[in-house]
Design an enzyme around this catalytic site. Structure first.
Site, PDB file in Angstrom:
ATOM      1  CB  SER A 170       3.781   5.996   9.022  1.00 13.08           C
ATOM      2  OG  SER A 170       2.754   5.046   8.953  1.00 13.08           O
ATOM      3  CE1 TYR A 206       7.657   2.334  11.654  1.00 16.72           C
ATOM      4  CE2 TYR A 206       5.252   2.222  11.646  1.00 16.72           C
ATOM      5  CZ  TYR A 206       6.431   2.553  11.025  1.00 16.72           C
ATOM      6  OH  TYR A 206       6.408   3.118   9.782  1.00 16.72           O
ATOM      7  CE  LYS A 214       8.713   5.921  10.786  1.00 12.90           C
ATOM      8  NZ  LYS A 214       9.996   6.381  10.209  1.00 12.90           N
TER       9      LYS A 214
HETATM   10  C1  WQD Z   1      -2.541  -4.340   5.034  1.00 11.89           C
HETATM   11  C2  WQD Z   1      -3.884  -5.042   5.174  1.00 11.89           C
HETATM   12  C3  WQD Z   1      -4.082  -6.404   7.136  1.00 11.89           C
HETATM   13  C4  WQD Z   1      -1.053  -9.327   6.005  1.00 11.89           C
HETATM   14  C5  WQD Z   1       1.706  -1.381   8.159  1.00 11.89           C
HETATM   15  C6  WQD Z   1       2.134  -0.446   9.237  1.00 11.89           C
HETATM   16  C7  WQD Z   1       2.189   0.955   8.716  1.00 11.89           C
HETATM   17  C8  WQD Z   1       3.088   1.036   7.525  1.00 11.89           C
HETATM   18  C9  WQD Z   1       2.816  -0.024   6.514  1.00 11.89           C
HETATM   19  C10 WQD Z   1       5.468   0.732   7.578  1.00 11.89           C
HETATM   20  C11 WQD Z   1      -4.423  -5.028   6.602  1.00 11.89           C
HETATM   21  C12 WQD Z   1      -4.151  -7.244   5.895  1.00 11.89           C
HETATM   22  C13 WQD Z   1      -1.909  -8.244   6.008  1.00 11.89           C
HETATM   23  C14 WQD Z   1      -1.599 -10.629   5.898  1.00 11.89           C
HETATM   24  C15 WQD Z   1      -3.797  -9.663   5.807  1.00 11.89           C
HETATM   25  N1  WQD Z   1       4.403   1.061   8.039  1.00 11.89           N
HETATM   26  N2  WQD Z   1      -3.257  -8.416   5.915  1.00 11.89           N
HETATM   27  N3  WQD Z   1      -2.959 -10.748   5.794  1.00 11.89           N
HETATM   28  O1  WQD Z   1      -0.999  -2.787   8.632  1.00 11.89           O
HETATM   29  O2  WQD Z   1      -1.851  -1.236   6.816  1.00 11.89           O
HETATM   30  O3  WQD Z   1       0.437  -0.974   7.675  1.00 11.89           O
HETATM   31  O4  WQD Z   1       2.653  -1.290   7.122  1.00 11.89           O
HETATM   32  O5  WQD Z   1       6.481   0.641   7.400  1.00 11.89           O
HETATM   33  O6  WQD Z   1       2.621   1.782   9.716  1.00 11.89           O
HETATM   34  O7  WQD Z   1       1.195  -0.515  10.297  1.00 11.89           O
HETATM   35  O8  WQD Z   1      -0.080  -2.900   6.236  1.00 11.89           O
HETATM   36  O9  WQD Z   1       0.473  -4.701   4.664  1.00 11.89           O
HETATM   37  O10 WQD Z   1       0.518  -5.196   7.147  1.00 11.89           O
HETATM   38  O11 WQD Z   1      -1.670  -4.835   6.018  1.00 11.89           O
HETATM   39  O12 WQD Z   1      -5.015  -9.843   5.723  1.00 11.89           O
HETATM   40  O13 WQD Z   1      -0.883 -11.639   5.914  1.00 11.89           O
HETATM   41  O14 WQD Z   1      -3.712  -6.408   4.851  1.00 11.89           O
HETATM   42  O15 WQD Z   1      -4.973  -6.855   8.105  1.00 11.89           O
HETATM   43  O16 WQD Z   1      -5.815  -4.899   6.509  1.00 11.89           O
HETATM   44  P1  WQD Z   1      -0.738  -2.000   7.409  1.00 11.89           P
HETATM   45  P2  WQD Z   1      -0.099  -4.457   6.009  1.00 11.89           P
END
Ligand code: WQD
Length: 337
Positions: free
Chosen positions: A125, A150, A154
């Site tokens: 990741s 998590y 990785k």
């Molecule tokens: C994306 C953006 C949030 C939800 C995570 C893991 C990473 C990978 C993928 C997986 C961010 C914003 C999110 C919401 C929001 N691992 N957001 N409202 O955090 O980049 O990555 O998932 O298996 O290791 O950390 O992805 O989709 O959670 O967030 O504003 O309800 O959307 O703050 O900027 P992230 P995400």
């Protein structure tokens, strides 16, 4: 060629099984159904016309893993997706993550190490980069201390594989995913989050369909053009195809290092507000959202430099953000319809 896909009924796993079968590989799936369902098999068959071998198996059971490899001693390569992936849950229950993501990896590698030659692809990741100093992020960017168990699994996973490959006949490719989204264009398979989605795109599509009242945007005071965080959202089908190409590279062995690492992203960063706008366009409706405080642990910005994957794998993401969102929306409408 017979390929084992662990977690092959999960989100990225199932899309990769489709691409492998389309390319003529014989696939064996292992899945413990902890975050997936046997229904996914039907989707895979509907798309490819082929039924993969499937065993419900929990990789935490070492004896079962040993038996599996005895029975299937003709496996040419392993693509290892099976893992837990909820960042928040990993903070609450770290040992669950070390057991699910590390023990299972060790058990598989112990079996592979006994082979005269084999191939291994690992789901890593972009989280290993933390908040990288320079954008876009290259594979040489320093690995930062993990902010969650998590993420730590990785990093440790990558280290374990690297150490084992040095002293064994295993060749590996570590694939660092940015933010995988979307669904198969047929809407036969897609993402199936359990409970309230933690990730942005499933939360958006569930809000779009009326299952959630409104999206919470976590912070608009970041040092980015519109104040919201920037990510590199990659269509899951593009990601799946990269696995097949990586596998072909391992099998061809041409100019191959024992362990190689590739970023898998589009190379383009999109802010949360840009994603909302793109979703509103493809779904032809307004998305209700409100700005709330920042979410702990979020990096400001992360998008990939994909030059290495382009040059060495000859792979490039094809889909736009809108196409990926349209496929996620089609899938959401299908599963709620
Ligand atoms: C994306 C953006 C949030 C939800 C995570 C893991 C990473 C990978 C993928 C997986 C961010 C914003 C999110 C919401 C929001 N691992 N957001 N409202 O955090 O980049 O990555 O998932 O298996 O290791 O950390 O992805 O989709 O959670 O967030 O504003 O309800 O959307 O703050 O900027 P992230 P995400």
């Amino acid at each position: 060629m017979k390929i084992l896909v662990t977690g092959g009924l999960g989100f990225i796993g199932s899309h990769t099984v489709v691409e492998l079968q389309n390319e003529g590989f014989e696939v064996v799936i292992i899945d413990n159904l902890s975050n997936s369902s046997e229904e996914v098999l039907k989707g895979i068959v509907a798309i490819t016309g082929k039924t993969p071998l499937y065993e419900k198996l929990d990789l935490r059971e070492k004896a079962l893993v040993q038996n599996f490899f005895k029975k299937h001693n003709d496996i040419d390569g392993v693509i290892h997706f099976a893992a837990s992936k909820a960042v928040g849950e990993s903070v609450e229950n770290p040992l669950l993550y070390y057991e699910n993501n590390i023990n299972t990896l060790v058990y598989i590698l112990q079996e592979l190490q006994q082979k005269t030659e084999t191939n291994f692809i690992f789901s890593s990741s972009c989280t290993v980069y933390g908040q990288a100093e320079k954008m876009p992020i290259t594979e040489n960017a320093p690995i930062q201390p993990a902010i969650s168990p998590y993420g730590n699994t990785k990093q440790i996973g990558e280290e374990i594989i690297t150490e084992v490959c040095k002293v064994s006949n295993i060749n590996s490719i570590l694939l660092r995913y940015f933010n995988p989204i979307g669904a198969h264009p047929t809407a036969e398979i897609g993402e199936l989050p359990i409970g309230v989605p933690q990730n942005l795109i499933p939360y958006i599509t569930q809000t779009g369909i009326g299952l959630r009242q409104e999206l919470s945007v976590y912070g608009d005071d970041y040092p980015t053009p519109d104040g919201t965080c920037i990510r590199d959202y990659i269509h899951v089908v593009d990601l799946a195809k990269a696995h097949v190409i990586a596998l072909q590279r391992l099998l061809n062995k041409k100019n191959l290092d024992k362990v190689e690492t590739f970023n898998l992203g589009t190379g383009t960063g999109s802010s949360v507000l840009e994603v909302i706008t793109a979703f509103e366009k493809v779904s032809e409706q307004k998305l209700p959202y409100k700005i709330v405080p920042r979410r702990e642990g979020d990096v400001i910005s992360a998008y990939a430099n994909t030059d290495k994957a382009n040059a060495v794998l000859g792979w490039k993401a094809q889909s736009t953000l809108e196409e990926a969102l349209a496929s996620a929306w089609k899938w959401e409408q299908k599963i709620r319809g």
